[in-house]
Design a protein around this motif. Structure first.
Motif, PDB file in Angstrom:
ATOM      1  N   GLU A  31      48.826  44.529  46.976  1.00 43.22           N
ATOM      2  CA  GLU A  31      47.708  44.609  46.041  1.00 43.22           C
ATOM      3  C   GLU A  31      47.570  43.284  45.305  1.00 43.22           C
ATOM      4  O   GLU A  31      48.570  42.704  44.862  1.00 43.22           O
ATOM      5  N   LEU A  32      46.347  42.810  45.173  1.00 37.90           N
ATOM      6  CA  LEU A  32      46.091  41.525  44.532  1.00 37.90           C
ATOM      7  C   LEU A  32      45.713  41.712  43.060  1.00 37.90           C
ATOM      8  O   LEU A  32      45.282  42.787  42.650  1.00 37.90           O
ATOM      9  N   THR A  33      45.880  40.638  42.306  1.00 42.66           N
ATOM     10  CA  THR A  33      45.522  40.628  40.890  1.00 42.66           C
ATOM     11  C   THR A  33      44.671  39.395  40.616  1.00 42.66           C
ATOM     12  O   THR A  33      44.399  38.593  41.514  1.00 42.66           O
ATOM     13  N   ALA A  34      44.283  39.219  39.357  1.00 47.05           N
ATOM     14  CA  ALA A  34      43.475  38.059  38.983  1.00 47.05           C
ATOM     15  C   ALA A  34      44.201  36.750  39.259  1.00 47.05           C
ATOM     16  O   ALA A  34      43.566  35.710  39.444  1.00 47.05           O
ATOM     17  N   VAL A  35      45.523  36.777  39.316  1.00 46.45           N
ATOM     18  CA  VAL A  35      46.307  35.577  39.626  1.00 46.45           C
ATOM     19  C   VAL A  35      45.984  35.060  41.019  1.00 46.45           C
ATOM     20  O   VAL A  35      46.096  33.862  41.296  1.00 46.45           O
ATOM     21  N   ASP A  36      45.551  35.957  41.912  1.00 42.50           N
ATOM     22  CA  ASP A  36      45.259  35.595  43.300  1.00 42.50           C
ATOM     23  C   ASP A  36      43.811  35.173  43.513  1.00 42.50           C
ATOM     24  O   ASP A  36      43.382  34.977  44.645  1.00 42.50           O
ATOM     25  N   ARG A  37      43.047  35.010  42.456  1.00 45.20           N
ATOM     26  CA  ARG A  37      41.604  34.767  42.590  1.00 45.20           C
ATOM     27  C   ARG A  37      41.301  33.489  43.385  1.00 45.20           C
ATOM     28  O   ARG A  37      40.392  33.473  44.211  1.00 45.20           O
ATOM     29  N   GLU A  38      42.053  32.417  43.150  1.00 48.76           N
ATOM     30  CA  GLU A  38      41.783  31.171  43.866  1.00 48.76           C
ATOM     31  C   GLU A  38      42.076  31.309  45.355  1.00 48.76           C
ATOM     32  O   GLU A  38      41.360  30.745  46.189  1.00 48.76           O
ATOM     33  N   ARG A  39      43.115  32.046  45.701  1.00 49.43           N
ATOM     34  CA  ARG A  39      43.408  32.275  47.119  1.00 49.43           C
ATOM     35  C   ARG A  39      42.329  33.156  47.757  1.00 49.43           C
ATOM     36  O   ARG A  39      41.993  32.989  48.924  1.00 49.43           O
ATOM     37  N   LEU A  40      41.806  34.101  46.981  1.00 47.90           N
ATOM     38  CA  LEU A  40      40.688  34.911  47.462  1.00 47.90           C
ATOM     39  C   LEU A  40      39.483  34.028  47.768  1.00 47.90           C
ATOM     40  O   LEU A  40      38.833  34.169  48.821  1.00 47.90           O
ATOM     41  N   LEU A  41      39.187  33.125  46.864  1.00 41.46           N
ATOM     42  CA  LEU A  41      38.055  32.228  47.059  1.00 41.46           C
ATOM     43  C   LEU A  41      38.256  31.376  48.305  1.00 41.46           C
ATOM     44  O   LEU A  41      37.327  31.222  49.115  1.00 41.46           O
ATOM     45  N   ALA A  42      39.457  30.844  48.485  1.00 38.42           N
ATOM     46  CA  ALA A  42      39.741  30.026  49.665  1.00 38.42           C
ATOM     47  C   ALA A  42      39.572  30.836  50.944  1.00 38.42           C
ATOM     48  O   ALA A  42      39.070  30.335  51.958  1.00 38.42           O
ATOM     49  N   HIS A  43      39.964  32.108  50.901  1.00 35.29           N
ATOM     50  CA  HIS A  43      39.827  32.974  52.076  1.00 35.29           C
ATOM     51  C   HIS A  43      38.364  33.145  52.465  1.00 35.29           C
ATOM     52  O   HIS A  43      37.982  32.944  53.621  1.00 35.29           O
ATOM     53  N   PHE A  44      37.529  33.507  51.500  1.00 35.37           N
ATOM     54  CA  PHE A  44      36.120  33.759  51.810  1.00 35.37           C
ATOM     55  C   PHE A  44      35.373  32.484  52.202  1.00 35.37           C
ATOM     56  O   PHE A  44      34.502  32.512  53.076  1.00 35.37           O
TER      57      PHE A  44
END
Length: 222
Positions: A31-44
């Motif tokens: 499960e992801l949290t707000a800490v992972d937001r930059e990695r989420l952005l890189a993924h998309f």
């Protein structure tokens, strides 16, 4: 959207370890949290035009993706991810909870997997995790909306026994979920613990590798 009544629930079949390519471990979903937001952005942002079309229903430019990622509310929705050894998100599943209609609670599931990580069952594992979280959070219907030509999502939906309706090149899939029980709660807890432990090991290995690399120029000069 007026949704047709979904058919009776069928069990989610776990991904078969034997069907994975030789030498590959099954994907672990954290499960992801707000800490992972930059990695989420890189993924998309790493998705090409066709992948963005399949994920979002249209080809979206970078700034739209940036706004989408910035707007994700991790206290309202649930986001899952699969990490590779470089701590990059190779697969992401977004579970959005729709407004309740009486006793019926619906959650919509969306998934994306990087081209380099396909064929490893990541999409199926993300769906399985989303389904068990939905059960444990009192969701009664799991819903998918996608383009009908999205073969990956169609495969996941059919494998799960979802009711699928097609119209104008798009598809809606529904799955009625069983209520939570002790086994579903324990299963989710164990899955999350395994994924957190796996992530910690990958992070430690990543840090050790970077530390080793930092000494290479010094060693070469000596």
């Amino acid at each position: 959207m007026n949704m047709m009544p979904p058919r009776a629930a069928e069990p989610i079949v776990p991904h078969d370890r034997a069907s994975l390519p030789a030498g590959r471990a099954p994907a672990l979903v954290r499960e992801l949290t707000a800490v992972d937001r930059e990695r989420l952005l890189a993924h998309f942002l790493a998705l090409d035009e066709d992948d963005r079309l399949l994920r979002f229903g249209q080809i979206v430019p970078d700034h739209v993706i940036e706004n989408y990622v910035r707007a994700i509310d991790f206290t309202r929705d649930t986001v899952f991810g699969v990490f590779n050894s470089k701590l990059e998100l190779t697969g992401v599943g977004h579970l959005a909870y729709l407004p309740a209609e009486g006793d019926k609670r619906t959650a919509e599931f969306g998934v994306s997997v990087l081209e380099s990580a396909r064929g490893q069952g990541i999409g199926s594992k993300l769906f399985e995790r989303a389904a068990i979280r939905s059960r444990n959070s009192h969701v009664t219907v799991l819903y998918i909306h996608c383009l009908a030509r999205n073969t990956t999502m169609m495969h996941i939906a059919k494998k799960a026994g979802m009711k699928i309706e097609y119209a104008y090149g798009e598809a809606d899939a529904y799955l009625t979920l069983l209520p939570a029980d002790q086994s579903s709660i324990i299963a989710e807890m164990l899955q999350e613990q395994a994924a957190v432990f796996d992530y910690a090991l990958k992070r430690q290995a990543r840090h050790a590798s970077r530390l080793f690399e930092s000494f290479l120029p010094t060693a070469a000069a000596a």
